[in-house]
Write an enzyme that holds these catalytic residues in place. Structure first.
Site, PDB file in Angstrom:
ATOM      1  CB  ALA A  54     -32.057  36.045 -99.080  1.00  0.00           C
ATOM      2  CB  SER A 102     -38.498  51.641-100.027  1.00  0.00           C
ATOM      3  OG  SER A 102     -38.573  50.080 -99.699  1.00  0.00           O
ATOM      4  CG  LEU A 103     -36.056  51.710-104.592  1.00  0.00           C
ATOM      5  CD1 LEU A 103     -34.279  51.463-105.710  1.00  0.00           C
ATOM      6  CD2 LEU A 103     -36.789  52.093-106.049  1.00  0.00           C
ATOM      7  CE  LYS A 139     -31.846  48.093-103.242  1.00  0.00           C
ATOM      8  NZ  LYS A 139     -30.657  47.529-102.438  1.00  0.00           N
ATOM      9  CD  GLU A 200     -27.223  53.299-100.383  1.00  0.00           C
ATOM     10  OE1 GLU A 200     -27.607  52.274 -99.189  1.00  0.00           O
ATOM     11  OE2 GLU A 200     -27.998  54.272-101.001  1.00  0.00           O
ATOM     12  CE  LYS A 316     -33.102  55.709-109.552  1.00  0.00           C
ATOM     13  NZ  LYS A 316     -31.908  57.176-109.380  1.00  0.00           N
ATOM     14  CB  CYS A 457       0.769  13.437 -98.449  1.00  0.00           C
ATOM     15  SG  CYS A 457      -1.011  13.670 -98.057  1.00  0.00           S
TER      16      CYS A 457
END
Length: 709
Positions: A54, A102-103, A139, A200, A316, A457
């Site tokens: 991020a 890349s995307l 992804k 991948e 896509k 406790c």
């Protein structure tokens, strides 16, 4: 100033383009380019990133925005004009016959819709006003590779590298069992003479944990996350090391290929599957962008259900001629976009470590953090699990740490950033006595936790009340942590059954309560008397009895008394209930004080018997179930239920779930960010069940204020 300090300074004060002159913008752009290049090197080459995804995305987008606002400062060597990092010099270089692009990213529903509108406009001149079918696929967070098959045999495998030139890793890829050496693996279809498959390589979460455990046992450095483990394994110079590590692969596209190929992306994936290449199973086709948005957003909370990491959804255009017409811009295709999930990790300072006492007496260490935003939520505390977790990772007070927030899971400290250490960080020692009552702590055999064994406790009872009234337990609306602690500390409740004896006059003297809010809480507690037996069993806080275990047990016993009477061997015979859980149940019911609690709960009217929807199917009269004969449609994401969980919940109450709204739909279940089904249901006047709580009430047989607006 080192890389981390420079990055922190830049992230803390991004200038807006309209605040800068061109000269000032040029200086900022050069600084951003330098930072992005260095982080690319740490991520792609060294496999040792020092910022989260991020934080990197924020740097990258700031650079894109400035270059867009000031065209004169653009440069061909900018990181925005290329893909990834340079290849590792120890490997032979491999030049891709076509660049591995890349995307572009979409970070919300509107950006995804804007991308789709741009695609439609881009096709108008040639194809007219078309609404192209799209494919959405998860992804995978791994390492992109290209596999070239010559005459059906694996010839070359290469990493993406900088998009034009990658690293030849054929010797390592040949060790991955999930990648076929010859295609097709089955069937009569002949593969093209030469075919490039893109996909991948990744490591499954379960296998990643096992690998790290083995590495620690061998006194070797463990990996930070599955993505780093996959990348580090794939880049081993010694393939025998790669062969010992569990890598997986999903094919997601086809590259340069001779001969005829399908004319759609979806058909291409089917062909690759027929050739024996593994394909991710959740890929879907859509002809409505609203349904695509719903699919993408539904996976934000469902991603933890998978045994592999995903960081978004790739969308896509399905038709390959449409893809060719749309083309690409610099380093990214116009016909695809990555819908990125909200951030789940950030780096911040661990200011100190404290310990809390849990409802079972377990002592849990917790990190007090410099507040940091993760996925739109400010996080200032995170779990550290147990003493071994802190020791194994050498987490110290004062460390810069990576913090992860996954869905509804409590934020956790993942690891320290060792490069950020100054030498002033102090190792932390676990306390020897309970911080609440002073009892000496005990660590049981084969347990990672330390325990306060004092059943009196007060901290344990406060935590038990919190758990008892929580959403997944008895679900008492308006009774959160602060009110639970107040009720215990003011002496208004001494057992769980005392909650159901509270009166409005008991609450109005307390801070924050008026007549109306007190009445609302009493009403909410009263409604909780009729919860299911499984919820009650889970709510009692019996050690090792989670929500799923409770539901499993209730399928075999019709009441709390039947569970109490069960022998240990009866419980162990249930699939999903092992000896540890069985022993814990028997021990809990053997305690006199717990027997008294059950009797008191019965006295105040709490349901202790199994409801019809909890019984095994062969014992259920389906006509008596709350949703018998009803058809429901779900749209949007629910708070803590996956779509699969919600479907099972509805079916357990006799209902049926369909994927589209029709005249036969009885209810529409509306979650966050609903799709077009919501509008359709409204136009038809179909009752709307608004949110997960309303759905649970419907399933439990309670009247739901469903509306059509």
């Amino acid at each position: 100033m080192d890389l981390i300090e420079r990055t922190t300074e830049m992230l803390s004060d991004f200038p807006e383009p309209n605040e800068l002159s061109e000269t000032e913008a040029e200086a900022v752009v050069e600084n951003l380019r330098s930072l992005v290049r260095q982080h690319d090197h740490r991520y792609y080459v060294e496999d040792d990133p020092v910022v989260t995804d991020a934080e990197y995305d924020r740097l990258y987008r700031a650079l894109e925005d400035l270059e867009r606002a000031f065209p004169n400062v653009r440069s061909e060597d900018s990181p925005t004009q290329r893909v990834g990092g340079e290849p590792i010099s120890a490997f032979e270089k491999h030049e891709h016959p076509e660049p591995m692009l890349s995307l572009s990213n979409a970070f919300d529903a509107q950006e995804l819709r804007d991308w789709y509108d741009r695609c439609r406009r881009g096709l108008e001149d040639v194809y007219g006003d078309v609404a192209p079918v799209v494919v959405a696929e998860l992804k995978i967070d791994g390492l992109a590779v290209a596999l070239t098959y010559q005459d059906g045999h694996l010839d070359v495998a290469a990493t993406r590298g900088n998009g034009r030139v990658g690293e030849n890793i054929t010797h390592n890829v040949r060790t991955i069992h999930r990648i076929p050496m010859v295609v097709p693996v089955s069937g009569d279809q002949e593969p093209p003479d030469r075919m490039e498959v893109r996909g991948e390589v990744f490591m499954r979460k379960s296998e990643f944990e096992a690998l790290n455990e083995r590495l620690r046992d061998e006194d070797e450095q463990a990996f930070a996350n599955p993505r780093n483990a996959a990348a580090g394994t794939l880049r081993q110079l010694d393939p025998s090391v790669t062969a010992q590590r569990p890598l997986s692969f999903f094919a997601y596209a086809i590259g340069p290929t001779t001969g005829g190929t399908p004319d759609s992306h979806h058909a291409t994936l089917e062909m690759l599957g027929e050739f024996g290449l593994p394909i991710e199973s959740h890929t879907q086709q859509f002809d409505d962008i609203d349904d695509v948005v719903e699919f993408c957003e539904s996976w934000i909370d469902r991603r933890d259900d998978l045994d592999y990491e995903i960081d978004g959804v790739v969308v896509k255009i399905d038709d390959l001629p449409y893809q060719e017409e749309l083309g690409a811009i610099s380093n990214a295709p116009r016909w695809a976009v990555a819908f990125k999930f909200p951030a789940r990790e950030a780096t911040t300072t661990l200011e100190k470590i404290i310990v809390n006492v849990g409802r079972t007496g377990a002592i849990k260490p917790e990190a007090v953090l410099a507040p940091v935003q993760i996925g739109g939520v400010t996080v200032s505390q995170a779990t550290l699990h147990n003493e071994d977790y802190i020791t194994d990772r050498d987490i110290r007070e004062g460390d810069t740490v990576v913090v992860k927030r996954a869905g509804d899971v409590i934020p956790q400290v993942v690891q320290p950033v060792l490069d950020a250490r100054t030498g002033n960080e102090e190792p932390w020692e676990f306390p020897t006595h309970c911080p609440e009552c002073g009892t000496e702590l005990v660590r049981l055999d084969d347990e990672a936790d330390w325990y306060c064994m004092n059943t009196e406790c007060p901290a344990q009872f406060r935590r038990l009340v919190e758990h008892f009234v929580s959403r997944n337990a008895m679900d008492v609306e308006g009774l959160g942590e602060r009110v639970a602690h107040t009720l215990v500390d003011e002496g208004l409740i001494h057992t769980l059954a005392d909650l159901f004896r509270l009166q409005v006059d008991d609450l109005t003297p307390l801070e924050g309560f008026g007549q109306k809010s007190a009445q609302n809480l009493v009403d909410a507690i009263d409604a909780a008397r009729d919860r299911t037996l499984a919820r009650l069993l889970f709510a009692l806080g019996i050690r090792h009895v989670g929500r799923t275990v409770a539901e499993t047990i209730v399928e075999h016993f019709a009441s709390i008394d039947d569970i109490d009477a069960a022998r240990q061997e009866d419980l162990v015979a249930i699939d999903g209930v092992g000896p540890v859980i069985a022993e814990s149940l028997v021990d809990w019911f053997d305690v006199d004080r717990n027997q008294e609690l059950i009797e008191h709960l019965k006295e105040v009217g709490v349901n202790t018997k199994r409801k019809p929807q909890e019984a095994p199917q062969d014992e259920v009269d389906t006509d008596e179930l709350p949703l018998a004969g009803k058809t429901l449609v779900i749209t949007g994401s629910l708070d803590s239920l996956t779509r699969k969980d919600a479907k099972q919940l509805i079916e357990s109450a006799g209902g049926k779930v369909t994927s589209s709204v029709s005249g036969n739909t009885d209810f529409l279940v509306k979650g966050e960010n609903p799709g077009s089904k919501y509008d359709d249901a409204q136009s038809r006047g179909i009752p709307i069940v608004d949110g997960e709580d309303a759905l649970r009430d419907l399933v439990d047989g309670n009247e739901v204020p469903a509306s059509s607006s």
